[in-house]
Design a protein around this motif. Sequence first.
Motif, PDB file in Angstrom:
ATOM      1  N   ARG A 119       9.670  15.350  -3.625  1.00  0.00           N
ATOM      2  CA  ARG A 119      10.704  14.412  -4.073  1.00  0.00           C
ATOM      3  C   ARG A 119      10.090  13.025  -4.282  1.00  0.00           C
ATOM      4  N   TRP A 120       9.286  12.571  -3.305  1.00  0.00           N
ATOM      5  CA  TRP A 120       8.658  11.249  -3.413  1.00  0.00           C
ATOM      6  C   TRP A 120       7.633  11.225  -4.541  1.00  0.00           C
ATOM      7  N   LEU A 121       6.851  12.322  -4.649  1.00  0.00           N
ATOM      8  CA  LEU A 121       5.789  12.384  -5.657  1.00  0.00           C
ATOM      9  C   LEU A 121       6.381  12.301  -7.059  1.00  0.00           C
ATOM     10  N   PRO A 177       0.209  -3.119 -15.576  1.00  0.00           N
ATOM     11  CA  PRO A 177      -0.365  -4.459 -15.446  1.00  0.00           C
ATOM     12  C   PRO A 177      -1.822  -4.427 -14.994  1.00  0.00           C
ATOM     13  N   THR A 178      -2.247  -3.328 -14.423  1.00  0.00           N
ATOM     14  CA  THR A 178      -3.623  -3.201 -13.928  1.00  0.00           C
ATOM     15  C   THR A 178      -3.894  -1.730 -13.711  1.00  0.00           C
ATOM     16  N   GLU A 179      -5.006  -1.417 -13.105  1.00  0.00           N
ATOM     17  CA  GLU A 179      -5.338  -0.021 -12.807  1.00  0.00           C
ATOM     18  C   GLU A 179      -4.281   0.560 -11.863  1.00  0.00           C
ATOM     19  N   VAL A 180      -3.688   1.701 -12.272  1.00  0.00           N
ATOM     20  CA  VAL A 180      -2.582   2.276 -11.509  1.00  0.00           C
ATOM     21  C   VAL A 180      -2.873   3.739 -11.205  1.00  0.00           C
ATOM     22  N   LYS A 181      -2.665   4.148  -9.959  1.00  0.00           N
ATOM     23  CA  LYS A 181      -2.822   5.583  -9.668  1.00  0.00           C
ATOM     24  C   LYS A 181      -1.938   6.006  -8.497  1.00  0.00           C
ATOM     25  N   VAL A 182      -1.638   7.296  -8.470  1.00  0.00           N
ATOM     26  CA  VAL A 182      -0.858   7.828  -7.351  1.00  0.00           C
ATOM     27  C   VAL A 182      -1.821   8.218  -6.244  1.00  0.00           C
ATOM     28  N   SER A 183      -1.533   7.761  -5.045  1.00  0.00           N
ATOM     29  CA  SER A 183      -2.374   8.146  -3.916  1.00  0.00           C
ATOM     30  C   SER A 183      -1.575   9.059  -2.980  1.00  0.00           C
ATOM     31  N   GLY A 184      -2.239  10.033  -2.404  1.00  0.00           N
ATOM     32  CA  GLY A 184      -1.577  10.954  -1.473  1.00  0.00           C
ATOM     33  C   GLY A 184      -0.852  12.085  -2.178  1.00  0.00           C
ATOM     34  N   SER A 185      -1.261  12.388  -3.441  1.00  0.00           N
ATOM     35  CA  SER A 185      -0.492  13.382  -4.194  1.00  0.00           C
ATOM     36  C   SER A 185      -0.710  14.804  -3.687  1.00  0.00           C
ATOM     37  N   SER A 186      -1.835  15.059  -2.996  1.00  0.00           N
ATOM     38  CA  SER A 186      -2.079  16.444  -2.594  1.00  0.00           C
ATOM     39  C   SER A 186      -1.859  16.693  -1.109  1.00  0.00           C
ATOM     40  N   ASP A 187      -1.552  15.635  -0.353  1.00  0.00           N
ATOM     41  CA  ASP A 187      -1.352  15.797   1.093  1.00  0.00           C
ATOM     42  C   ASP A 187       0.146  15.763   1.403  1.00  0.00           C
ATOM     43  N   THR A 188       0.751  16.936   1.629  1.00  0.00           N
ATOM     44  CA  THR A 188       2.208  16.968   1.800  1.00  0.00           C
ATOM     45  C   THR A 188       2.645  16.371   3.142  1.00  0.00           C
ATOM     46  N   VAL A 242       2.187   7.241  -2.734  1.00  0.00           N
ATOM     47  CA  VAL A 242       2.570   5.915  -3.241  1.00  0.00           C
ATOM     48  C   VAL A 242       1.854   5.657  -4.564  1.00  0.00           C
ATOM     49  N   VAL A 243       2.365   4.686  -5.331  1.00  0.00           N
ATOM     50  CA  VAL A 243       1.668   4.243  -6.536  1.00  0.00           C
ATOM     51  C   VAL A 243       0.843   3.022  -6.171  1.00  0.00           C
ATOM     52  N   GLU A 244      -0.461   3.115  -6.364  1.00  0.00           N
ATOM     53  CA  GLU A 244      -1.346   1.991  -6.038  1.00  0.00           C
ATOM     54  C   GLU A 244      -1.646   1.177  -7.288  1.00  0.00           C
ATOM     55  N   MET A 245      -1.519  -0.139  -7.142  1.00  0.00           N
ATOM     56  CA  MET A 245      -1.895  -1.039  -8.247  1.00  0.00           C
ATOM     57  C   MET A 245      -2.964  -1.991  -7.714  1.00  0.00           C
ATOM     58  N   ARG A 246      -4.181  -1.768  -8.168  1.00  0.00           N
ATOM     59  CA  ARG A 246      -5.290  -2.569  -7.642  1.00  0.00           C
ATOM     60  C   ARG A 246      -5.661  -3.662  -8.645  1.00  0.00           C
ATOM     61  N   PHE A 247      -5.560  -4.920  -8.206  1.00  0.00           N
ATOM     62  CA  PHE A 247      -5.887  -6.055  -9.077  1.00  0.00           C
ATOM     63  C   PHE A 247      -7.331  -6.476  -8.839  1.00  0.00           C
ATOM     64  N   SER A 248      -7.861  -7.258  -9.782  1.00  0.00           N
ATOM     65  CA  SER A 248      -9.276  -7.603  -9.639  1.00  0.00           C
ATOM     66  C   SER A 248      -9.494  -8.612  -8.511  1.00  0.00           C
ATOM     67  N   THR A 305       1.324  -1.813  -3.574  1.00  0.00           N
ATOM     68  CA  THR A 305       1.743  -0.421  -3.741  1.00  0.00           C
ATOM     69  C   THR A 305       3.250  -0.307  -3.879  1.00  0.00           C
ATOM     70  N   VAL A 306       3.640   0.671  -4.683  1.00  0.00           N
ATOM     71  CA  VAL A 306       5.046   1.029  -4.827  1.00  0.00           C
ATOM     72  C   VAL A 306       5.275   2.207  -3.894  1.00  0.00           C
ATOM     73  N   ASN A 307       6.113   1.992  -2.886  1.00  0.00           N
ATOM     74  CA  ASN A 307       6.442   3.058  -1.933  1.00  0.00           C
ATOM     75  C   ASN A 307       7.789   3.638  -2.359  1.00  0.00           C
ATOM     76  N   PRO A 308       7.857   4.953  -2.571  1.00  0.00           N
ATOM     77  CA  PRO A 308       9.074   5.545  -3.144  1.00  0.00           C
ATOM     78  C   PRO A 308      10.201   5.782  -2.135  1.00  0.00           C
ATOM     79  N   THR A 309       9.944   5.597  -0.833  1.00  0.00           N
ATOM     80  CA  THR A 309      10.898   6.111   0.161  1.00  0.00           C
ATOM     81  C   THR A 309      12.272   5.448   0.139  1.00  0.00           C
ATOM     82  N   CYS A 310      12.357   4.205  -0.342  1.00  0.00           N
ATOM     83  CA  CYS A 310      13.663   3.526  -0.319  1.00  0.00           C
ATOM     84  C   CYS A 310      14.256   3.334  -1.706  1.00  0.00           C
ATOM     85  N   LEU A 311      13.627   3.936  -2.720  1.00  0.00           N
ATOM     86  CA  LEU A 311      14.123   3.749  -4.090  1.00  0.00           C
ATOM     87  C   LEU A 311      15.250   4.718  -4.403  1.00  0.00           C
ATOM     88  N   ARG A 312      16.322   4.195  -4.967  1.00  0.00           N
ATOM     89  CA  ARG A 312      17.395   5.049  -5.481  1.00  0.00           C
ATOM     90  C   ARG A 312      17.057   5.389  -6.932  1.00  0.00           C
TER      91      ARG A 312
END
Length: 388
Positions: free
Chosen positions: A297-299, A314-325, A330-336, A368-375
């Motif tokens: 659900r979160w993924l 806006p910058t390099e974006v990737k999902v972290s933790g996608s394979s560890d249930t 979370v969505v990571e946004m790493r700025f320079s 990071t964008v944490n999905p747990t509280c998003l409607r």
Amino acid sequence: MERDLPTIINAAGTLTRLSAGPLAPGVLQAMALADETSYDMAVLQAHASRCIADATGAQAGLVTSGAAAGLLLAGAAVLARLDVRRMNNLPLTDGPDEIIVARGHRNGYDHALRAAGAKLIEIGLPEPLSGAGIRDAEPWEYEAAIGPKTAAIFYVASRLAQPELIDVVAIARAHELPVIVDAAAELPPAANLRRFVGTGADLVVFSGGKALRGPAGAGLLCGRADLIMSAALQNLDMDIQFSRWHPPADFIDLARLPGLPRQGIGRSCKVGKHDVMGLLAALDHFVAEGDPTRHARWLSICETIVDGLGSSAPTEVKVSGSSDTECVPVVEMRFSDRDLADRFHRTLMELPTPIHLARHGFEPELLTVNPTCLREHEVEPLIEALKL
Ligand SMILES: *Cc1c(COP(=O)(O)O)cnc(C)c1O
């Protein structure tokens, strides 16, 4: 009330400061049901105790007004045990009142243990944090700190916590001392509901308003029956006479008491019936949903965000933790650099509906964008805002 009340989009995770997250399915209904009737609160908490015991493997449990309140009650329980005179005196103590804790485990929430009357005795040195060392607190240091004034050992659970809980438990057992574990934010994985109790911890606290998705003002304390009985006596309303009170004996065994304490130190963190029923419904849902379904659900929210951003990220974006249930993806946004990250976050927080992302103390350039509280309805506006 014709006043404008500003709201936010919480993409930072289950932070109390940001009002935590949406309730799990069934929680609000359970709270509404609680509202339609009345209970004897000791009977209600005894019921909760059995439900929490089932879910955690502990002998008993108590719904508290958050994990921090659980720590206060745990502290009160190890300081007073079943000594009613001591209960009445807390936070003043004249018996064993020291709780041993590794320096690396210290954090703001342990104020709750001190509020109960405990003195924290620090051991160890968290050398890895300085970058200069490799060692943290070691088991022998707990052993060396134990003396006649020791009341308990306090352990803050985390993936990185050193030493291992099992080694700390072995030392505590050898000295017949209880171990209190703060596992407030250690869900998921669901297996952690049983892990610390299974390792031999005597009292464990979990927050109800984090991944459990219960009422933000609730939590749970679980553990040994005699310590939970002490915690309950110092938390429940005691405006009743000994001879007229008949709590369930498997929860509060009056035969073990000379009389009742007055209102205890934990009476100031009382729980209402709505919170008890809401927390129990959340616990049920959490166990039933299971890690894989919850993670999927979160993924899916994370992937919707990354896909929605596409080349406008806006910058390099990737999902972290996608394979560890067992984790929260979370969505990571790493700025320079940190300034760019700060500026981007500030822009989001100055929007008419401010958006809060998660920050990380040791990695200031990471948002990071944490999905747990998003409607669901918040995801599209979030994506549009991140494209700014
Ligand atoms: C969140 C947290 C707490 C407090 O939990 P509440 O339910 O908000 O009282 C305590 N300890 C740790 C380690 C936490 O992360």
